[in-house]
Design an enzyme around this catalytic site. Structure first.
Site, PDB file in Angstrom:
ATOM      1  N   SER A 548       6.806  16.719 -75.018  1.00 19.58           N
ATOM      2  CA  SER A 548       6.799  16.831 -73.402  1.00 19.58           C
ATOM      3  C   SER A 548       5.380  17.535 -73.419  1.00 19.58           C
ATOM      4  O   SER A 548       4.133  16.137 -73.584  1.00 19.58           O
ATOM      5  CB  SER A 548       7.571  17.805 -72.721  1.00 19.58           C
ATOM      6  OG  SER A 548       7.897  17.698 -71.447  1.00 19.58           O
ATOM      7  N   HIS A 663      15.872  14.753 -71.276  1.00 18.68           N
ATOM      8  CA  HIS A 663      14.235  15.161 -71.587  1.00 18.68           C
ATOM      9  C   HIS A 663      14.432  16.100 -72.768  1.00 18.68           C
ATOM     10  O   HIS A 663      13.611  16.379 -73.403  1.00 18.68           O
ATOM     11  CB  HIS A 663      13.600  16.040 -71.017  1.00 18.68           C
ATOM     12  CG  HIS A 663      12.705  16.247 -71.211  1.00 18.68           C
ATOM     13  ND1 HIS A 663      11.061  15.176 -71.061  1.00 18.68           N
ATOM     14  CD2 HIS A 663      11.327  17.466 -71.052  1.00 18.68           C
ATOM     15  CE1 HIS A 663      10.107  15.867 -71.488  1.00 18.68           C
ATOM     16  NE2 HIS A 663      10.479  17.618 -71.178  1.00 18.68           N
TER      17      HIS A 663
END
Length: 689
Positions: A548, A663
């Site tokens: 991320s 994610h």
């Protein structure tokens, strides 16, 4: 009129052509397009052929799946009434089961589990790949829940009402269609809902309206209580249920770190006079708790950045100024989390990146007492009971597996419930904490986990983990996967506590915002240089891993300082910082990185944006990029386009895109085991072989 229409069409086509010329890989941002998925399939096949063909892949994967599916794992408890709820995944329940047991049987060590909801069966029945994203219960009996279901692991969820007594979804009950929204109970027949009501979402993809929805009415007809702006980050409404009162709150986030709070009182919106960067931490004993992100002079008080304060709810609504200081951290400490029991406020603190646990009681003022919890590691608060002073907390560090404790907050005592077994011989390893001086002189702490007999000859395969953003603190954590797949193979693991994180409070985070972002990367390089100077490792033996914002970190790492590293694992990353704010939730992060559409802000962003800075003829390491097709937070186009561009420039790279997982990159234990095995095989190939 026809000429004008033709001209406008021509201009639009020219603009599209210009964009395509600037970025020939825009087509990879079309997530599910046939051409994109065909490209993904080819890269997956090419990468898997190499990595799964490694002689150690099978053994590492099998060890990973053993760890993920182990029955010796701690069944994380969530207290709901007189029961403990738990979500569990193993070989027989790949998508998991939601189950419960009595608190008594759980604490006795032999929980009598009862399955409440089977997500494998539900997924098969509905033809969806459901991922459980939590459930909120109706206080105080918890006979009903609002269950959040993600299709494939993304942030967007469907919210469905569930009867916990009958163990079935309520026919014609509350149902909120798929969106990045939320819902919470006001009472059995009323919800506070934030979602897409048909009028669209914010530019960040989050709700811009809050409604109160009554049972047996249409969602579209619910009563609107607040509507924000399209360029807000998002608007959320929620309730806080206590014995005395159900508080109704609305937060209007104008950016990730700023916004306003509203309370609904007697049917009216009340907006207290508060700093726009203050953070509401909860309501306890009719006191509203806040954490300060900047200094604040209010009434007769001068509070400091990082302080936690409280004020009586009724006083707050009248714009009173009788704030009371609860905690004032120093330069090397910060508040990481809080929780409340019936009588006690629990506060988890960091002191030089080591956890300390405190209890606070309120009798007109706040009284503090330190809990004699385990030291030199990472404490995390678990579930707490509003009807008693029972709560759970966890302790772990690099070499001590996670242990669950049950505490009595009122007395400050606690007992061990269960320890995770160790999957590798931790007695063979040691942990040291060092500091590296960044280029501006700031001392950056980092941990080194190594074999006790490690020789300082610069020849040790070493892996650095770091994050450096969003005030997220990276803490010492036991990882059986890292232990078995890396440490036992002869590797060293390093955790770097660089600026941008929350290790030392808001100041540590804010030091790396926007135009100061390069400080974070300089801290990162300083740790690598210090490891090399100490002869712990050398550039050909040094690797970095991040996901991320951490994926952006490693992307900057190898584009700015390819001389330092020989391996890079870049997971679910941001990389194209020119377009990040136009992709999925990207617009919500402009308070962190800046707005690339503003020329003066693009001036500093473009200096580090990896996609714009990858160049031909450089000695880059062979990077391993991973992402997920179903990541609806950080767009998979970031990783896809970077791979395409680096391949065009002649660089060898590895790429794997999981078809689900959101994610997190994976939804099931099998997927988690596979991704981890691919990453560590790659690291072995680059740093050990």
């Amino acid at each position: 009129m026809k000429k004008l229409t033709l001209l406008l069409t021509l201009l639009a086509l020219m603009a599209q052509f210009s964009k395509a010329q600037d970025d020939p890989y825009l087509w990879l941002e079309d997530v599910d397009a046939e051409q994109s998925l065909e490209w993904v399939g080819k890269w997956n096949e090419k990468t898997l052929d190499v990595l799964t063909g490694h002689p150690d892949y099978k053994s590492i994967y099998e060890k990973n799946i053993e760890i993920y599916n182990s029955d010796d794992r701690i069944a994380d408890p969530t207290i709901r009434g007189n029961q403990v709820y738990n979500f569990w995944q193993d070989a027989d329940h790949q998508r998991g089961i939601w189950r419960r047991a009595s608190i008594k049987s759980y604490l006795n060590g032999n929980p009598e589990w009862e399955t409440v909801l089977d997500f494998d069966a539900l997924s098969e029945k509905d033809g969806e790949k459901y991922v459980f994203k939590g459930a909120s219960g109706l206080y105080p009996d918890y006979n009903k829940f609002l269950v959040n279901l993600s299709k494939g692991g993304g942030d967007a969820v469907v919210i469905r009402e569930f009867d916990a007594v009958k163990k079935e979804f309520v026919k014609d009950g509350f149902y909120v269609p798929e969106a990045k929204g939320s819902a919470s109970w006001i009472d059995e027949n009323t919800l506070m809902v934030s979602t897409d009501f048909g009028t669209g979402m914010t530019t960040s993809g989050y709700p811009k309206e809050v409604k109160i929805w009554k049972r047996d009415t249409e969602l579209k007809d619910a009563q609107s209580v607040f509507e924000g702006n399209e360029d807000d980050m998002g608007i959320w409404g929620y309730s806080v249920q206590t014995k005395e009162k159900t508080y109704r709150l609305i937060t209007q986030r104008t950016s990730f770190y700023s916004g306003s709070y509203y309370f609904i009182e007697n049917g009216k919106l009340v907006k207290p006079n508060l700093p726009d960067d203050i953070e509401l931490s909860g309501i306890f004993k009719k006191q509203v708790l806040f954490q300060l992100k900047s200094d604040w002079d209010v009434g007769k008080n001068s509070f400091k950045q990082g302080d936690m304060v409280s004020i009586a709810y009724d006083d707050l609504l009248k714009d009173g100024t009788n704030y009371i200081l609860i905690i004032s951290p120093d330069e090397r400490s910060s508040i990481t989390e809080t929780n409340t029991t019936k009588n006690v406020l629990l506060v988890n603190m960091l002191n030089n990146v080591k956890s300390e646990l405190y209890r606070y009681t309120f009798t007109g003022s706040w009284e503090k007492q330190k809990i004699d919890a385990p030291q030199f590691g990472n404490i995390s608060l678990g579930s707490a009971d509003d009807e008693s002073d029972n709560y759970f907390f966890y302790f772990q560090n690099f070499l001590e597996p996670s242990t669950l404790y049950k505490g009595d907050a009122k007395s400050g005592t606690f007992v061990k419930v269960k320890s995770l077994k160790s999957f590798f011989p931790t007695e063979n390893y040691k942990v040291q904490q060092f500091e590296a001086a960044s280029n501006d002189g700031t001392k950056i702490p980092y941990f080194v986990v190594s074999d006790k007999n490690t020789k300082l000859d610069g020849n040790n395969p070493t892996l650095i983990g770091a994050y450096g953003g969003f005030e997220v603190a990276r803490l010492p954590t036991y990882s059986a996967i890292t232990g078995t797949a890396w440490l036992e193979k002869g590797g060293i693991y390093v955790l770097a506590n660089i600026r941008g994180g929350g290790e030392f409070g808001p100041k540590w985070h804010q030091a790396g915002l926007k135009e100061n972002r390069q400080r974070i990367y300089n801290d990162y390089f300083a740790v690598a240089e210090d490891l090399i100077a100490k002869q712990i490792t050398s550039p050909r033996r040094l690797g970095i891993i991040g996901g991320s914002n951490g994926g952006l970190l490693v992307g900057v790492g190898f584009t700015q300082r390819p001389d330092l590293y020989n391996a890079v694992v870049c997971a679910v990353p941001l990389l194209d910082m020119k377009r990040y704010n136009k992709l999925l939730a990207g617009a919500s992060w402009m308070a962190e990185y800046g707005n690339p559409d503003i020329p003066e802000e693009w001036e500093y962003i473009k200096k580090y944006s990896p996609y714009q800075n990858v160049k031909k003829g450089m000695n880059y390491p062979e990077v391993f990029f991973t992402t997920s097709t179903r990541d609806d937070r950080v767009h998979p186009g970031h990783a896809r386009k970077m791979v395409a561009r680096m391949n065009e420039l002649g660089y060898k790279v590895y790429y794997f895109e999981n078809t689900e997982g959101g994610h997190a990159g994976a939804s099931t234990n099998e997927q988690r085991a596979k991704v981890a095995a691919l990453e560590f095989i790659y690291l072995q190939m680059k740093l050990m072989n």
